[in-house]
Design a protein around this motif. Structure first.
Motif, PDB file in Angstrom:
ATOM      1  N   ARG A   5      -1.391  73.660 -65.557  1.00  0.00           N
ATOM      2  CA  ARG A   5      -1.755  74.891 -66.205  1.00  0.00           C
ATOM      3  C   ARG A   5      -1.686  74.456 -68.009  1.00  0.00           C
ATOM      4  O   ARG A   5      -1.832  75.144 -68.862  1.00  0.00           O
ATOM      5  N   THR A   6      -0.988  73.468 -68.213  1.00  0.00           N
ATOM      6  CA  THR A   6      -0.726  73.313 -69.599  1.00  0.00           C
ATOM      7  C   THR A   6      -1.591  72.204 -70.430  1.00  0.00           C
ATOM      8  O   THR A   6      -1.186  71.836 -71.471  1.00  0.00           O
ATOM      9  N   TYR A   7      -2.731  72.041 -69.578  1.00  0.00           N
ATOM     10  CA  TYR A   7      -3.643  71.128 -70.254  1.00  0.00           C
ATOM     11  C   TYR A   7      -4.045  71.263 -71.469  1.00  0.00           C
ATOM     12  O   TYR A   7      -4.042  70.228 -72.607  1.00  0.00           O
ATOM     13  N   LYS A   8      -4.381  72.585 -72.131  1.00  0.00           N
ATOM     14  CA  LYS A   8      -4.737  72.873 -73.350  1.00  0.00           C
ATOM     15  C   LYS A   8      -3.560  72.476 -74.479  1.00  0.00           C
ATOM     16  O   LYS A   8      -3.714  71.971 -75.350  1.00  0.00           O
ATOM     17  N   ARG A  13      -1.225  69.042 -78.451  1.00  0.00           N
ATOM     18  CA  ARG A  13      -0.310  68.267 -79.032  1.00  0.00           C
ATOM     19  C   ARG A  13      -0.426  66.669 -79.337  1.00  0.00           C
ATOM     20  O   ARG A  13      -0.122  66.165 -80.160  1.00  0.00           O
ATOM     21  N   HIS A  14      -1.332  66.394 -78.414  1.00  0.00           N
ATOM     22  CA  HIS A  14      -1.829  64.804 -78.593  1.00  0.00           C
ATOM     23  C   HIS A  14      -2.503  64.663 -79.680  1.00  0.00           C
ATOM     24  O   HIS A  14      -2.388  63.833 -80.545  1.00  0.00           O
ATOM     25  N   ASN A  54       8.665  73.271 -79.378  1.00  0.00           N
ATOM     26  CA  ASN A  54       7.920  73.546 -79.828  1.00  0.00           C
ATOM     27  C   ASN A  54       6.638  72.913 -79.758  1.00  0.00           C
ATOM     28  O   ASN A  54       6.650  71.807 -79.377  1.00  0.00           O
ATOM     29  N   ASP A  55       5.357  73.175 -80.193  1.00  0.00           N
ATOM     30  CA  ASP A  55       4.110  72.645 -80.131  1.00  0.00           C
ATOM     31  C   ASP A  55       4.190  71.615 -80.925  1.00  0.00           C
ATOM     32  O   ASP A  55       4.033  70.571 -80.545  1.00  0.00           O
ATOM     33  N   ILE A  56       3.879  71.894 -82.463  1.00  0.00           N
ATOM     34  CA  ILE A  56       3.762  71.116 -83.393  1.00  0.00           C
ATOM     35  C   ILE A  56       4.631  71.606 -84.683  1.00  0.00           C
ATOM     36  O   ILE A  56       4.269  72.749 -84.819  1.00  0.00           O
TER      37      ILE A  56
END
Length: 70
Positions: A5-8, A13-14, A54-56
């Protein structure tokens, strides 16, 4: 098999774990140029607590920029 579910989130982040892309994003959002060498990536990776991250996030000079999903 359970879907991821966290692919987006992981793709986001990548992509933005690269200083050149962050410099481009920062310029797009603020209109100010910044050199990639002036960026310090400060994203939390769950080092102390597995559930806190956190995300970024990154720092430019005395500014902290945090990008997260809503």
């Amino acid at each position: 098999m359970k879907p991821k579910r966290t692919y987006k989130d992981s793709l986001f982040r990548h992509i933005f774990n690269d200083k050149r892309r962050l410099a481009s994003l920062y310029e797009s959002l603020t209109g100010r140029k910044v050199a990639p060498r002036d960026i310090a990536i400060t994203t939390l990776r769950g080092v102390f607590f597995n559930d806190i991250k956190n995300d970024i996030s990154f720092r430019i000079g005395d500014r902290d920029i945090i990008l997260m999903e809503h």
